[in-house]
Every structure is written in C-alpha cells, then in structure tokens.
Design a protein around this motif. Structure first.
Motif, PDB file in Angstrom:
ATOM      1  N   ASP A 230       0.836  -1.190   0.000  1.00  0.00           N
ATOM      2  CA  ASP A 230       0.000   0.000   0.000  1.00  0.00           C
ATOM      3  C   ASP A 230       0.879   1.252   0.000  1.00  0.00           C
ATOM      4  N   ARG A 231       0.865   1.989  -1.108  1.00  0.00           N
ATOM      5  CA  ARG A 231       1.679   3.201  -1.214  1.00  0.00           C
ATOM      6  C   ARG A 231       1.142   4.322  -0.320  1.00  0.00           C
ATOM      7  N   GLY A 232      -0.137   4.226   0.056  1.00  0.00           N
ATOM      8  CA  GLY A 232      -0.724   5.250   0.899  1.00  0.00           C
ATOM      9  C   GLY A 232      -0.094   5.320   2.278  1.00  0.00           C
ATOM     10  N   LEU A 233       0.530   4.233   2.702  1.00  0.00           N
ATOM     11  CA  LEU A 233       1.180   4.223   4.010  1.00  0.00           C
ATOM     12  C   LEU A 233       2.380   5.163   4.055  1.00  0.00           C
ATOM     13  N   THR A 234       2.944   5.467   2.904  1.00  0.00           N
ATOM     14  CA  THR A 234       4.087   6.384   2.865  1.00  0.00           C
ATOM     15  C   THR A 234       3.716   7.729   3.482  1.00  0.00           C
ATOM     16  N   ARG A 235       2.503   8.172   3.210  1.00  0.00           N
ATOM     17  CA  ARG A 235       2.052   9.443   3.767  1.00  0.00           C
ATOM     18  C   ARG A 235       1.930   9.364   5.279  1.00  0.00           C
TER      19      ARG A 235
END
Length: 210
Positions: free
Chosen positions: A155-160
């Motif tokens: 999940d790339r959203g976790l980077t935020r």
C-alpha cells in the motif's frame, strides 16, 4: 536465519551470563561503582536504539533508496527499546547510589540543589523516564506496524502516514532525548550544566546506530 546463527547466539548468551555474574559480584563489593558502570553501558545501548529510531524517521521524511537498504536493520534496532525500558529497573533501584541530588543530606547542604529540587527529585525523575519511553515506544510501535503492513499489502498510501508521523516524531525525539541526557548523565554533576549537551548525545546516538 543464516546458517550458524544459532551457534553465535548461544555463544553470546554464555558471554552475557558470565558478564552478568561478574556484575553481581561487583554489586556486592562496590555498589556505587556497579551502578555508575551500569548506567554507562545502559546509556550506550539505549542510544543505539534511539539513533536507529531517529534515522528511520529521517528516511521516511527525506525518501531515497539509501534508507531502503538499511531500513530493516534500523527497525530491528528500535525493537530493543521495550527491553531497555525493563533494564532501567536497576538504575531506578540504585538512584541514590548514582546521583548526589537523590540523597537528602547532600540536598540539605547545597543551596543550588535545594533550588533544583522541584526538578531533581526521585519521583519526578522516574515519571519523566516513563514518559520518555512512552513516547519512544509509541513511535516504534507505529513505524514497525505500518512497515510490516506495507510489506504485506504494498500500500503506497502508508508512505504518507510515515511522513505525517516522522515529522512530529523527530521533534518529540529531540525533546525527549535531550531531557533524558540531562536527567541520566548531566545530573551526575548537578552543579554543572550545558546547553548543547542533548545535541551531542543525539549526534552520538546517530553515529552509534550507523
């Protein structure tokens, strides 16, 4: 696990047990020296874990492939913090053998220590330590939890999330590491003070982690 790692672990465990036995002997023959030596080792190993925590957060804020190479090692280092919290118990038990401000007779004979007593007293000292570890363990928990989740889900959203936590987290680390260095080390000489003391410790923690 790599081949042969278990043999290395067993050998390290034997060395650790032997070292602990020597420490117990030292505790009986020279309690004051034991507690001060324990504090020195404790600050060193806790500093490695905190340095790992700080570098992980710097990576999450700055990005780059450099952090991906060492991220798992750094996260592993942060996961020693729960153990370091438990290993603070000997310092809590030996506080009067370590710090002059913890002895009532010393405080009574020093006007400066009387002035600093609202801050330098055993109860507040222990409460502050609990607060430091609460902050460090909370940061460690979420950074490791989200990292494992990202591995599992991509999940790339976790980077935020990492970025949003790491910014305030670095500020919190700076404050808690500074106060911890003052409490644990600088207060060994309660009549001396330095405004750059915490910065030197944070630099040392980062270098030790690397």
């Amino acid at each position: 696990a790599p081949p042969g790692l278990e043999a290395v672990q067993r050998q390290c465990l034997r060395i650790g047990i032997a070292g602990m036995a020597v420490c117990v002997v030292g505790l009986f023959f020279s309690p004051a020296q034991f507690f001060r030596s324990y504090l020195l080792g404790y600050v060193f190993w806790t500093g490695i874990a905190l340095g790992c925590l700080a570098i992980v957060m710097v990576h999450h804020l700055s990005g780059g492939a450099w952090g991906l190479v060492i991220r798992r090692l750094l996260e592993s280092g942060t996961r020693t913090l729960p153990l370091m919290f438990l290993l603070f118990i000997p310092i809590a038990l030996g506080v009067q053998s370590i710090y002059s401000w913890a002895v009532s007779a010393n405080v009574a004979s020093s006007e400066l220590l009387q002035h600093k007593r609202p801050y330098l007293n055993i109860a507040f000292f222990l409460v502050r330590t609990i607060l430091y570890f609460a902050a460090w363990l909370a940061l460690t928990h979420y950074l490791n939890k989200w990292s494992e989740e990202q591995d599992r889900t991509a999940d790339r959203g976790l980077t935020r999330r990492f970025e949003n936590l790491s910014g305030p987290g670095l500020v919190l680390y700076g404050l808690t590491a500074t106060f911890a260095s003052v409490d644990w080390v600088m207060s060994l000489e309660p009549e001396w003070f330095s405004t750059i003391f915490g910065v030197l410790f944070m630099g040392g923690q980062a270098l030790s982690a690397i």
